[in-house]
Design a protein around this motif. Structure first.
Motif, PDB file in Angstrom:
ATOM      1  N   TYR A  19      72.966  67.324  86.030  1.00  0.00           N
ATOM      2  CA  TYR A  19      72.144  68.515  86.236  1.00  0.00           C
ATOM      3  C   TYR A  19      70.764  68.134  86.754  1.00  0.00           C
ATOM      4  O   TYR A  19      70.173  68.842  87.581  1.00  0.00           O
ATOM      5  CB  TYR A  19      72.034  69.306  84.940  1.00  0.00           C
ATOM      6  CG  TYR A  19      73.371  69.741  84.385  1.00  0.00           C
ATOM      7  CD1 TYR A  19      74.274  70.446  85.173  1.00  0.00           C
ATOM      8  CD2 TYR A  19      73.756  69.433  83.087  1.00  0.00           C
ATOM      9  CE1 TYR A  19      75.508  70.842  84.680  1.00  0.00           C
ATOM     10  CE2 TYR A  19      74.993  69.816  82.583  1.00  0.00           C
ATOM     11  CZ  TYR A  19      75.866  70.524  83.385  1.00  0.00           C
ATOM     12  OH  TYR A  19      77.093  70.905  82.893  1.00  0.00           O
ATOM     13  N   VAL A  20      70.245  67.015  86.266  1.00  0.00           N
ATOM     14  CA  VAL A  20      68.968  66.506  86.776  1.00  0.00           C
ATOM     15  C   VAL A  20      69.087  66.216  88.268  1.00  0.00           C
ATOM     16  O   VAL A  20      68.235  66.617  89.079  1.00  0.00           O
ATOM     17  CB  VAL A  20      68.537  65.234  86.018  1.00  0.00           C
ATOM     18  CG1 VAL A  20      67.352  64.558  86.708  1.00  0.00           C
ATOM     19  CG2 VAL A  20      68.190  65.574  84.569  1.00  0.00           C
ATOM     20  N   ARG A  21      70.168  65.539  88.646  1.00  0.00           N
ATOM     21  CA  ARG A  21      70.383  65.232  90.066  1.00  0.00           C
ATOM     22  C   ARG A  21      70.489  66.505  90.900  1.00  0.00           C
ATOM     23  O   ARG A  21      69.944  66.596  92.004  1.00  0.00           O
ATOM     24  CB  ARG A  21      71.654  64.378  90.205  1.00  0.00           C
ATOM     25  CG  ARG A  21      72.081  64.042  91.625  1.00  0.00           C
ATOM     26  CD  ARG A  21      71.097  63.101  92.295  1.00  0.00           C
ATOM     27  NE  ARG A  21      70.864  61.898  91.543  1.00  0.00           N
ATOM     28  CZ  ARG A  21      71.620  60.808  91.603  1.00  0.00           C
ATOM     29  NH1 ARG A  21      72.671  60.775  92.416  1.00  0.00           N
ATOM     30  NH2 ARG A  21      71.316  59.746  90.883  1.00  0.00           N
ATOM     31  N   SER A  22      71.178  67.499  90.378  1.00  0.00           N
ATOM     32  CA  SER A  22      71.344  68.760  91.100  1.00  0.00           C
ATOM     33  C   SER A  22      69.999  69.433  91.367  1.00  0.00           C
ATOM     34  O   SER A  22      69.722  69.879  92.482  1.00  0.00           O
ATOM     35  CB  SER A  22      72.254  69.705  90.311  1.00  0.00           C
ATOM     36  OG  SER A  22      72.329  70.970  90.938  1.00  0.00           O
ATOM     37  N   VAL A  23      69.140  69.509  90.343  1.00  0.00           N
ATOM     38  CA  VAL A  23      67.827  70.140  90.510  1.00  0.00           C
ATOM     39  C   VAL A  23      67.005  69.403  91.554  1.00  0.00           C
ATOM     40  O   VAL A  23      66.396  70.015  92.443  1.00  0.00           O
ATOM     41  CB  VAL A  23      67.064  70.187  89.163  1.00  0.00           C
ATOM     42  CG1 VAL A  23      65.610  70.607  89.382  1.00  0.00           C
ATOM     43  CG2 VAL A  23      67.734  71.144  88.190  1.00  0.00           C
ATOM     44  N   LEU A  24      66.996  68.080  91.476  1.00  0.00           N
ATOM     45  CA  LEU A  24      66.152  67.306  92.376  1.00  0.00           C
ATOM     46  C   LEU A  24      66.666  67.342  93.815  1.00  0.00           C
ATOM     47  O   LEU A  24      65.875  67.427  94.759  1.00  0.00           O
ATOM     48  CB  LEU A  24      66.055  65.861  91.874  1.00  0.00           C
ATOM     49  CG  LEU A  24      65.390  65.708  90.498  1.00  0.00           C
ATOM     50  CD1 LEU A  24      65.410  64.253  90.044  1.00  0.00           C
ATOM     51  CD2 LEU A  24      63.966  66.245  90.502  1.00  0.00           C
ATOM     52  N   LEU A  25      67.966  67.305  94.010  1.00  0.00           N
ATOM     53  CA  LEU A  25      68.515  67.422  95.358  1.00  0.00           C
ATOM     54  C   LEU A  25      68.209  68.795  95.948  1.00  0.00           C
ATOM     55  O   LEU A  25      67.865  68.912  97.134  1.00  0.00           O
ATOM     56  CB  LEU A  25      70.020  67.184  95.339  1.00  0.00           C
ATOM     57  CG  LEU A  25      70.485  65.729  95.198  1.00  0.00           C
ATOM     58  CD1 LEU A  25      72.000  65.667  95.030  1.00  0.00           C
ATOM     59  CD2 LEU A  25      70.045  64.880  96.383  1.00  0.00           C
ATOM     60  N   ASP A  26      68.322  69.840  95.133  1.00  0.00           N
ATOM     61  CA  ASP A  26      67.990  71.186  95.609  1.00  0.00           C
ATOM     62  C   ASP A  26      66.511  71.272  95.980  1.00  0.00           C
ATOM     63  O   ASP A  26      66.140  71.923  96.966  1.00  0.00           O
ATOM     64  CB  ASP A  26      68.331  72.227  94.550  1.00  0.00           C
ATOM     65  CG  ASP A  26      69.826  72.486  94.448  1.00  0.00           C
ATOM     66  OD1 ASP A  26      70.569  72.022  95.340  1.00  0.00           O
ATOM     67  OD2 ASP A  26      70.251  73.152  93.484  1.00  0.00           O
ATOM     68  N   ALA A  27      65.666  70.618  95.185  1.00  0.00           N
ATOM     69  CA  ALA A  27      64.227  70.631  95.480  1.00  0.00           C
ATOM     70  C   ALA A  27      63.945  69.919  96.798  1.00  0.00           C
ATOM     71  O   ALA A  27      63.118  70.383  97.601  1.00  0.00           O
ATOM     72  CB  ALA A  27      63.451  69.963  94.340  1.00  0.00           C
ATOM     73  N   MET A  28      64.621  68.793  97.049  1.00  0.00           N
ATOM     74  CA  MET A  28      64.421  68.080  98.305  1.00  0.00           C
ATOM     75  C   MET A  28      64.876  68.924  99.499  1.00  0.00           C
ATOM     76  O   MET A  28      64.200  68.989 100.534  1.00  0.00           O
ATOM     77  CB  MET A  28      65.193  66.755  98.285  1.00  0.00           C
ATOM     78  CG  MET A  28      64.725  65.738  97.261  1.00  0.00           C
ATOM     79  SD  MET A  28      63.009  65.196  97.467  1.00  0.00           S
ATOM     80  CE  MET A  28      62.204  66.199  96.210  1.00  0.00           C
ATOM     81  N   THR A  29      66.023  69.570  99.359  1.00  0.00           N
ATOM     82  CA  THR A  29      66.498  70.438 100.443  1.00  0.00           C
ATOM     83  C   THR A  29      65.526  71.576 100.677  1.00  0.00           C
ATOM     84  O   THR A  29      65.218  71.924 101.828  1.00  0.00           O
ATOM     85  CB  THR A  29      67.888  71.002 100.101  1.00  0.00           C
ATOM     86  OG1 THR A  29      68.823  69.929 100.009  1.00  0.00           O
ATOM     87  CG2 THR A  29      68.354  71.982 101.169  1.00  0.00           C
ATOM     88  N   PHE A  30      65.036  72.174  99.600  1.00  0.00           N
ATOM     89  CA  PHE A  30      64.083  73.272  99.716  1.00  0.00           C
ATOM     90  C   PHE A  30      62.856  72.834 100.510  1.00  0.00           C
ATOM     91  O   PHE A  30      62.340  73.566 101.357  1.00  0.00           O
ATOM     92  CB  PHE A  30      63.679  73.738  98.318  1.00  0.00           C
ATOM     93  CG  PHE A  30      63.067  75.108  98.266  1.00  0.00           C
ATOM     94  CD1 PHE A  30      63.851  76.240  98.144  1.00  0.00           C
ATOM     95  CD2 PHE A  30      61.696  75.265  98.339  1.00  0.00           C
ATOM     96  CE1 PHE A  30      63.291  77.497  98.089  1.00  0.00           C
ATOM     97  CE2 PHE A  30      61.119  76.521  98.294  1.00  0.00           C
ATOM     98  CZ  PHE A  30      61.923  77.643  98.167  1.00  0.00           C
ATOM     99  N   MET A  31      62.386  71.624 100.245  1.00  0.00           N
ATOM    100  CA  MET A  31      61.219  71.112 100.957  1.00  0.00           C
ATOM    101  C   MET A  31      61.531  70.837 102.419  1.00  0.00           C
ATOM    102  O   MET A  31      60.755  71.189 103.314  1.00  0.00           O
ATOM    103  CB  MET A  31      60.717  69.831 100.273  1.00  0.00           C
ATOM    104  CG  MET A  31      60.064  70.069  98.919  1.00  0.00           C
ATOM    105  SD  MET A  31      59.894  68.545  97.942  1.00  0.00           S
ATOM    106  CE  MET A  31      58.984  67.511  99.052  1.00  0.00           C
ATOM    107  N   TYR A  32      62.667  70.229 102.698  1.00  0.00           N
ATOM    108  CA  TYR A  32      63.000  69.866 104.068  1.00  0.00           C
ATOM    109  C   TYR A  32      63.280  71.087 104.932  1.00  0.00           C
ATOM    110  O   TYR A  32      63.002  71.089 106.126  1.00  0.00           O
ATOM    111  CB  TYR A  32      64.203  68.932 104.104  1.00  0.00           C
ATOM    112  CG  TYR A  32      63.847  67.481 103.946  1.00  0.00           C
ATOM    113  CD1 TYR A  32      62.767  66.926 104.631  1.00  0.00           C
ATOM    114  CD2 TYR A  32      64.591  66.664 103.108  1.00  0.00           C
ATOM    115  CE1 TYR A  32      62.440  65.601 104.478  1.00  0.00           C
ATOM    116  CE2 TYR A  32      64.274  65.326 102.953  1.00  0.00           C
ATOM    117  CZ  TYR A  32      63.193  64.790 103.635  1.00  0.00           C
ATOM    118  OH  TYR A  32      62.871  63.475 103.487  1.00  0.00           O
ATOM    119  N   VAL A  33      63.845  72.125 104.343  1.00  0.00           N
ATOM    120  CA  VAL A  33      64.127  73.335 105.104  1.00  0.00           C
ATOM    121  C   VAL A  33      62.889  74.213 105.168  1.00  0.00           C
ATOM    122  O   VAL A  33      62.911  75.311 105.700  1.00  0.00           O
ATOM    123  CB  VAL A  33      65.328  74.091 104.495  1.00  0.00           C
ATOM    124  CG1 VAL A  33      65.704  75.317 105.302  1.00  0.00           C
ATOM    125  CG2 VAL A  33      66.540  73.172 104.422  1.00  0.00           C
TER     126      VAL A  33
END
Length: 508
Positions: A407-421
């Motif tokens: 779940y930690v990985r999921s949150v952080l990957l979503d945050a990275m995508t949010f930033m890149y997009v």
């Protein structure tokens, strides 16, 4: 003014000319975070877009984890002299001639007009995850501050100027002259806001509710974010006392503006209390305001969370506080199970785009802007929902990091995508909650990436958050050595670490 008077003297475009303009606009790659037109009633300057094209077109498509080169590249981009936030409208502009009316509204000072403009064009977009036309910091708060010359409205106006000036000071922290100049202006208006507020709180009329409530909220934000102070909770206490005066009138149920401002207070209280090391049980804000404003389905939109998830976070906190007092509810297990079931990814509707495929970023960028906004909204909702799941395991079940790593990985990957997009300013709470449980090196690199970018917004508590997170990682690693186990097997109370450091984070 009526339509004819408004557009008298302007040329009428033919259909062919309008189509050519549309075609030209379609060929321009506009920053997708700008949901609304670049001008609004409170924008009095021309805007200049400052973006780093390398961040806009970063080629990385997220995999199951980031490699070190991917993370390092984003961190490097965040260390430029100007705030590396291409997803936020940046406005360093030349003064446009002001009409006497607007000039009277804002102030006799052009400096104040500049600071007010900074609030609308810089602070307003970073106050909400996905900036759109219903951003209240672009409309509700400025219009309430300028609606009349009452002490309540003046108090909000000064609070807005203070928040904006504090932010400008922090953005120019490397220039001592500008920093001290803006900080001096901020402190002056902060004091003026408190003086105006004190004149009206003792005899507040229902018509002044919006301005007073918005002032209390803005002062709290100034203390907790812009000044990196521990005094912001005192404004919450004041807000609680203030809200209790309107139990019968319930202004938050009578107008949209009142509801928007009231939900900001309710949301801030519930999120901030998750970081309170001293349990306080229910408060007037929880008892009266939260239940009153949460009835609307879009409750929580200003921090990018859903109403159901915020109710779960609030209930989890209250359960945790009861347990801390030795009062274990009989229905605790069943309730927690129901919460976990509701938050699990497989039990939630999809966004129309598979959020877990590696190519999701390139797919999103090829969509029309309205579809991109929907994706970003959905992504942030999932990010918040997953963090709420971590919070339950962390606060009530005391599960070690190993048990929530996916779940930690999921949150952080979503945050990275949010930033890149280029989605916008991610709410601090979900990423922070995940970061406190991050033990894998790749996960910690993603946290550092988020910190590097968000620390450039002129909000000092992002820097403090980094200090707390790194101390948690250090303490967990040391405890693991002492116990002879892996760090991901060590349960650590991040609130205790925060308290030991003498800080009180406002997790917004």
């Amino acid at each position: 003014m009526n339509f004819e008077q408004t557009w008298r003297g302007w040329p009428a475009f033919s259909d062919d000319h309008i189509q050519r303009l549309i075609d030209e606009m379609d060929s321009i790659d506009l920053p997708i975070a700008d949901h609304s037109p670049p001008l609004n009633p409170f924008t009095v300057f021309h805007s200049t877009q400052l973006t780093d094209p390398s961040i806009l077109d970063h080629p990385t498509a997220y995999k199951s984890e980031l490699d070190s080169q991917d993370v390092a590249s984003l961190i490097d981009l965040s260390q430029s002299e100007t705030p590396p936030t291409p997803y936020i409208e940046v406005s360093y502009s030349l003064l446009r001639p002001l009409t006497p009316t607007i000039y009277d509204w804002l102030s006799s000072s052009r400096d104040e007009a500049t600071i007010f403009h900074h609030y609308v064009t810089w602070i307003a977009p970073i106050m909400i995850p996905v900036d759109s036309t219903n951003n209240p910091w672009k409309s509700v708060y400025p219009s309430t501050a300028l609606q009349d010359s009452s002490p309540a409205s003046r108090a909000l106006y000064h609070a807005i100027i203070a928040q904006s000036a504090f932010n400008l000071a922090n953005l120019y922290k490397d220039n001592r002259h500008i920093y001290h100049q803006k900080e001096s202006v901020a402190l002056e208006h902060y004091g003026s806001s408190l003086r105006e507020l004190s004149q009206t709180l003792n005899s507040t009329k229902e018509a002044e509710y919006n301005a007073c409530a918005a002032t209390l909220y803005t002062l709290m934000i100034s203390e907790g974010q812009a000044r990196d102070s521990v005094a912001w909770r005192s404004h919450f206490n004041g807000a609680g006392s203030f809200v209790t005066q309107f139990v019968r009138q319930k202004p938050w149920a009578q107008s949209t503006h009142s509801w928007v401002i009231s939900q900001s207070i309710a949301l801030s209280f519930e999120i901030s209390q998750t970081g309170n090391a001293k349990p306080h049980n229910r408060s007037p804000i929880t008892e009266i305001l939260f239940e009153g404003v949460a009835s609307r389905q879009n409750f929580g939109y200003t921090i990018g969370a859903s109403c159901n998830v915020l109710r779960i976070i609030s209930s989890t906190r209250l359960f945790m506080e009861r347990i801390a007092h030795g009062d274990v509810p009989d229905n605790l297990c069943l309730t927690v199970q129901s919460y976990i079931a509701e938050l699990l990814p497989e039990n939630h509707a999809q966004c129309g785009i598979d959020l877990d495929i590696p190519e999701r970023e390139s797919i999103v960028k090829s969509l029309p802007r309205t579809e991109q906004f929907k994706f970003l909204d959905c992504l942030h909702l999932r990010l918040f929902r997953t963090a709420a799941l971590i919070y339950i395991y962390q606060a009530i079940l005391k599960v070690p990091p190993r048990g929530v790593s996916k779940y930690v990985r999921s949150v952080l990957l979503d945050a990275m995508t949010f930033m890149y997009v280029r989605g916008g300013a991610i709410s601090m709470w979900p990423v922070f909650i995940a970061a406190t449980e991050a033990t894998d090196e790749a996960d910690q690199k993603m946290v550092e990436c988020w910190l590097a970018v968000s620390s450039q917004l002129g909000i000092p508590n992002r820097l403090v958050a980094g200090t707390v997170i790194r101390q948690i990682w250090h303490d967990r690693a040391q405890e693991a050595i002492v116990r002879g186990v892996e760090p991901d097997q060590v349960v650590l109370d991040w609130k205790a670490v925060q308290q030991r450091l003498g800080v009180d984070l406002l997790l917004l």
